[in-house]
Design a protein around this motif. Structure first.
Motif, mmCIF file in Angstrom:
data_model
loop_
_atom_site.group_PDB
_atom_site.id
_atom_site.type_symbol
_atom_site.label_atom_id
_atom_site.label_comp_id
_atom_site.label_asym_id
_atom_site.label_seq_id
_atom_site.Cartn_x
_atom_site.Cartn_y
_atom_site.Cartn_z
ATOM 1 N N VAL A 1 0.811 -1.223 0.000
ATOM 2 C CA VAL A 1 0.000 0.000 0.000
ATOM 3 C C VAL A 1 0.842 1.268 0.000
ATOM 4 O O VAL A 1 0.364 2.342 -0.368
ATOM 5 C CB VAL A 1 -0.999 0.019 1.182
ATOM 6 C CG1 VAL A 1 -1.964 -1.140 1.099
ATOM 7 C CG2 VAL A 1 -0.281 0.020 2.530
ATOM 8 N N GLY A 2 2.105 1.182 0.439
ATOM 9 C CA GLY A 2 3.004 2.324 0.323
ATOM 10 C C GLY A 2 2.985 3.312 1.464
ATOM 11 O O GLY A 2 4.002 3.916 1.793
ATOM 12 N N LEU A 3 1.815 3.501 2.093
ATOM 13 C CA LEU A 3 1.700 4.421 3.226
ATOM 14 C C LEU A 3 0.383 4.171 3.929
ATOM 15 O O LEU A 3 -0.521 3.528 3.381
ATOM 16 C CB LEU A 3 1.797 5.879 2.766
ATOM 17 C CG LEU A 3 0.752 6.403 1.762
ATOM 18 C CD1 LEU A 3 -0.504 6.905 2.467
ATOM 19 C CD2 LEU A 3 1.327 7.523 0.925
ATOM 20 N N ALA B 1 2.174 13.120 3.595
ATOM 21 C CA ALA B 1 2.227 12.433 2.294
ATOM 22 C C ALA B 1 0.823 12.496 1.702
ATOM 23 O O ALA B 1 0.480 13.442 1.019
ATOM 24 C CB ALA B 1 2.716 11.000 2.467
ATOM 25 N N HIS B 2 -0.017 11.496 1.974
ATOM 26 C CA HIS B 2 -1.442 11.639 1.685
ATOM 27 C C HIS B 2 -2.076 12.103 2.992
ATOM 28 O O HIS B 2 -2.541 11.294 3.796
ATOM 29 C CB HIS B 2 -2.045 10.315 1.231
ATOM 30 C CG HIS B 2 -3.470 10.448 0.790
ATOM 31 N ND1 HIS B 2 -3.811 10.693 -0.520
ATOM 32 C CD2 HIS B 2 -4.639 10.407 1.479
ATOM 33 C CE1 HIS B 2 -5.129 10.776 -0.623
ATOM 34 N NE2 HIS B 2 -5.652 10.614 0.578
ATOM 35 N N GLN C 1 12.108 8.268 3.518
ATOM 36 C CA GLN C 1 12.480 9.562 4.098
ATOM 37 C C GLN C 1 13.337 10.405 3.150
ATOM 38 O O GLN C 1 13.057 11.603 2.970
ATOM 39 C CB GLN C 1 13.187 9.344 5.443
ATOM 40 C CG GLN C 1 13.235 10.583 6.335
ATOM 41 C CD GLN C 1 14.448 11.467 6.064
ATOM 42 O OE1 GLN C 1 15.396 11.070 5.384
ATOM 43 N NE2 GLN C 1 14.420 12.676 6.613
ATOM 44 N N PRO C 2 14.350 9.828 2.485
ATOM 45 C CA PRO C 2 15.112 10.661 1.544
ATOM 46 C C PRO C 2 14.263 11.216 0.404
ATOM 47 O O PRO C 2 14.541 12.301 -0.114
ATOM 48 C CB PRO C 2 16.183 9.699 1.014
ATOM 49 C CG PRO C 2 16.320 8.652 2.077
ATOM 50 C CD PRO C 2 14.941 8.488 2.629
ATOM 51 N N HIS C 3 13.203 10.485 0.022
ATOM 52 C CA HIS C 3 12.359 10.902 -1.091
ATOM 53 C C HIS C 3 11.334 11.962 -0.686
ATOM 54 O O HIS C 3 10.611 12.472 -1.549
ATOM 55 C CB HIS C 3 11.654 9.683 -1.692
ATOM 56 C CG HIS C 3 12.606 8.664 -2.238
ATOM 57 N ND1 HIS C 3 13.177 8.769 -3.482
ATOM 58 C CD2 HIS C 3 13.113 7.536 -1.681
ATOM 59 C CE1 HIS C 3 13.982 7.742 -3.688
ATOM 60 N NE2 HIS C 3 13.964 6.975 -2.615
ATOM 61 N N MET C 4 11.281 12.288 0.595
ATOM 62 C CA MET C 4 10.401 13.360 1.059
ATOM 63 C C MET C 4 11.172 14.627 1.398
ATOM 64 O O MET C 4 10.576 15.643 1.763
ATOM 65 C CB MET C 4 9.598 12.904 2.283
ATOM 66 C CG MET C 4 8.781 11.630 2.091
ATOM 67 S SD MET C 4 7.649 11.684 0.677
ATOM 68 C CE MET C 4 6.498 12.939 1.189
ATOM 69 N N ARG C 5 12.490 14.610 1.255
ATOM 70 C CA ARG C 5 13.296 15.777 1.658
ATOM 71 C C ARG C 5 13.022 16.995 0.778
ATOM 72 O O ARG C 5 13.145 18.134 1.241
ATOM 73 C CB ARG C 5 14.780 15.411 1.646
ATOM 74 C CG ARG C 5 15.169 14.424 2.742
ATOM 75 C CD ARG C 5 16.623 14.014 2.621
ATOM 76 N NE ARG C 5 16.921 12.866 3.467
ATOM 77 C CZ ARG C 5 17.983 12.081 3.312
ATOM 78 N NH1 ARG C 5 18.855 12.341 2.342
ATOM 79 N NH2 ARG C 5 18.174 11.063 4.115
ATOM 80 N N PHE D 1 0.348 10.858 -3.099
ATOM 81 C CA PHE D 1 1.305 11.568 -2.256
ATOM 82 C C PHE D 1 1.091 13.084 -2.297
ATOM 83 O O PHE D 1 1.962 13.844 -1.877
ATOM 84 C CB PHE D 1 2.742 11.236 -2.672
ATOM 85 C CG PHE D 1 3.184 9.853 -2.260
ATOM 86 C CD1 PHE D 1 3.716 9.619 -1.002
ATOM 87 C CD2 PHE D 1 3.051 8.781 -3.126
ATOM 88 C CE1 PHE D 1 4.128 8.349 -0.615
ATOM 89 C CE2 PHE D 1 3.452 7.504 -2.754
ATOM 90 C CZ PHE D 1 3.995 7.285 -1.494
ATOM 91 N N ARG D 2 -0.059 13.503 -2.818
ATOM 92 C CA ARG D 2 -0.448 14.899 -2.862
ATOM 93 C C ARG D 2 0.635 15.766 -3.533
ATOM 94 O O ARG D 2 1.125 16.740 -2.947
ATOM 95 C CB ARG D 2 -0.777 15.411 -1.468
ATOM 96 C CG ARG D 2 -1.994 14.713 -0.837
ATOM 97 C CD ARG D 2 -3.284 15.146 -1.511
ATOM 98 N NE ARG D 2 -4.426 14.311 -1.183
ATOM 99 C CZ ARG D 2 -5.209 14.474 -0.111
ATOM 100 N NH1 ARG D 2 -4.956 15.426 0.762
ATOM 101 N NH2 ARG D 2 -6.252 13.684 0.073
#
Length: 403
Positions: free
Chosen positions: A40-42, A88-89, A99-103, A235-236
């Motif tokens: 589901v990813g999150l 994220a959503h 976490q690195p992909h949300m920086r 991920f909005r």
């Protein structure tokens, strides 16, 4: 361009979400939990607790009865942590590897881009105060907003939040602090470097484009087949960012353009999507489940118009306060208004509504079994159906037979 019928698209979506087959029986382990999270990813979080907290439900829908401590440990136990909280959503629990992909979002937030206006105003107008709150967390963390307010109360200014809480949320959004644990449902904040493991912090920060492509890829895998707005919503992402990344993934043949019967917009099929000929899942699905959280997509997939009515005055509600769709096979066949009455040990069905064309007898039997399973998971002794909705009578009889 390939084309799909609506039912084909629905089955692809259910397989992508892990809702296409009967659940495995037996004890559920951390490995089972991780497999479901990877799919589901999150997990979206929400404060409503009329049944159970939102982040616990998608695991139950896919795994059946499991120990919620598995998820608590993954989210908030320092030595076993594999998830972290971030936007994220909406507010979400995410795999630590993301976490690195949300920086990039954290960097934008620090520049006061893409965050709520009330938060940006305090950050812009009172930077010294924000820094003083950061230093309090540095000295005292993990610490909750209520702990800091006792010593340094600032008046309520926005959303009923104190300025201290707003400053904490800005720092959280900017990635300088994060959730170390929860006390009840209140965040306890600490410095990011004291929560996120060094092995994650040391990963080089991807470019914005690389990070966004990765997030769209996760959304595509989790949805199976989706429009660009569906992928964006997971991920909005911003419209321009999403459209650019989707086009790049089409060029890379990770997304395959398809036409879905009845869908007005172009759709995209994940290159590795499973295309089952039939599905046989059964689940109660919460309003915050990724299968249904994008309401327009829910209607396109299932012909099921779904709106949450928590904020609707009671006399204007059509179906109830906290209504869960009931999935049976490749259809949403019913919806039930549920409440966990913990004082009496009863799972209350305030209303049970049958969808047009669904078989009342079979739906009632399968739903009764699912409600019994849920009651056991929630440590409730019984299920009681109130006489509201076209399915209530049949459901009550089915529960009596199953008792």
């Amino acid at each position: 361009m390939d084309s799909l019928s609506r039912r084909e698209a629905t089955r692809i979506a259910l397989a992508a979400q892990g809702l296409n087959r009967a659940r495995r029986t037996g004890r559920k382990t951390r490995a089972h939990l991780q497999q479901t999270l990877d799919r589901v990813g999150l997990l979206q979080m929400d404060s409503v607790n009329v049944l159970t907290r939102a982040h616990y439900m998608p695991m139950f829908s896919r795994m059946g009865g499991y120990d919620p401590a598995l998820l608590d440990n993954a989210a908030w136990e320092p030595k076993r942590r594999s998830l972290f909280e971030y936007w994220a959503h909406e507010a979400s629990l995410l795999p630590m590897s993301l976490q690195p992909h949300m920086r990039w979002r954290m960097a934008r937030a620090e520049r006061m881009e893409g965050i709520y206006g009330g938060i940006a105003s305090v950050a812009r107008e009172k930077p010294d105060f924000v820094e003083s709150v950061y230093r309090e967390v540095e000295q005292r963390g993990p610490v909750a907003a209520s702990d800091l307010d006792r010593a340094n109360h600032k008046g309520s200014t926005w959303w009923g939040w104190t300025e201290t809480k707003i400053a904490l949320e800005y720092l959280f959004w900017a990635g300088r602090i994060t959730t170390a644990t929860r006390r009840g449902f209140e965040r306890a904040y600490d410095l990011t470097e004291r929560v996120i493991p060094a092995i994650i912090r040391d990963i080089p920060t991807p470019t914005e484009a690389d990070a966004q492509r990765h997030l769209i890829g996760i959304a595509a895998r989790a949805l199976g087949v989706a429009t660009e707005p569906d992928l964006r919503d997971y991920f909005r992402l911003d419209v321009a960012d999403s459209k650019a990344r989707v086009a790049e993934l089409v060029e890379a043949k990770r997304l395959i353009p398809v036409a879905v019967q009845g869908w007005r917009q172009p759709a995209y099929l994940d290159a590795d999507a499973v295309r089952p000929a039939r599905v046989a899942g059964r689940a109660l699905v919460s309003p915050f489940d990724p299968l249904v959280w994008e309401r327009d997509r829910t209607e396109r997939l299932f012909g099921f118009r779904y709106r949450i009515e928590i904020y609707t005055p009671a006399h204007k509600r059509e179906f109830g306060y906290y209504v869960l769709p009931f999935l049976l096979g490749d259809r949403l066949v019913a919806r039930v208004d549920l409440k966990a009455d913990r004082k009496t040990g009863i799972l209350r069905v305030a209303a049970a509504h049958l969808e047009a064309g669904a078989d009342a007898g079979r739906t009632a039997r399968e739903l009764a079994a699912e409600l019994r399973l849920m009651a056991g998971w929630l440590s409730l002794a019984d299920v009681v159906v109130e006489p509201r909705g076209a399915l209530a009578g049949e459901l009550g009889k089915a529960l009596e037979v199953a008792a």
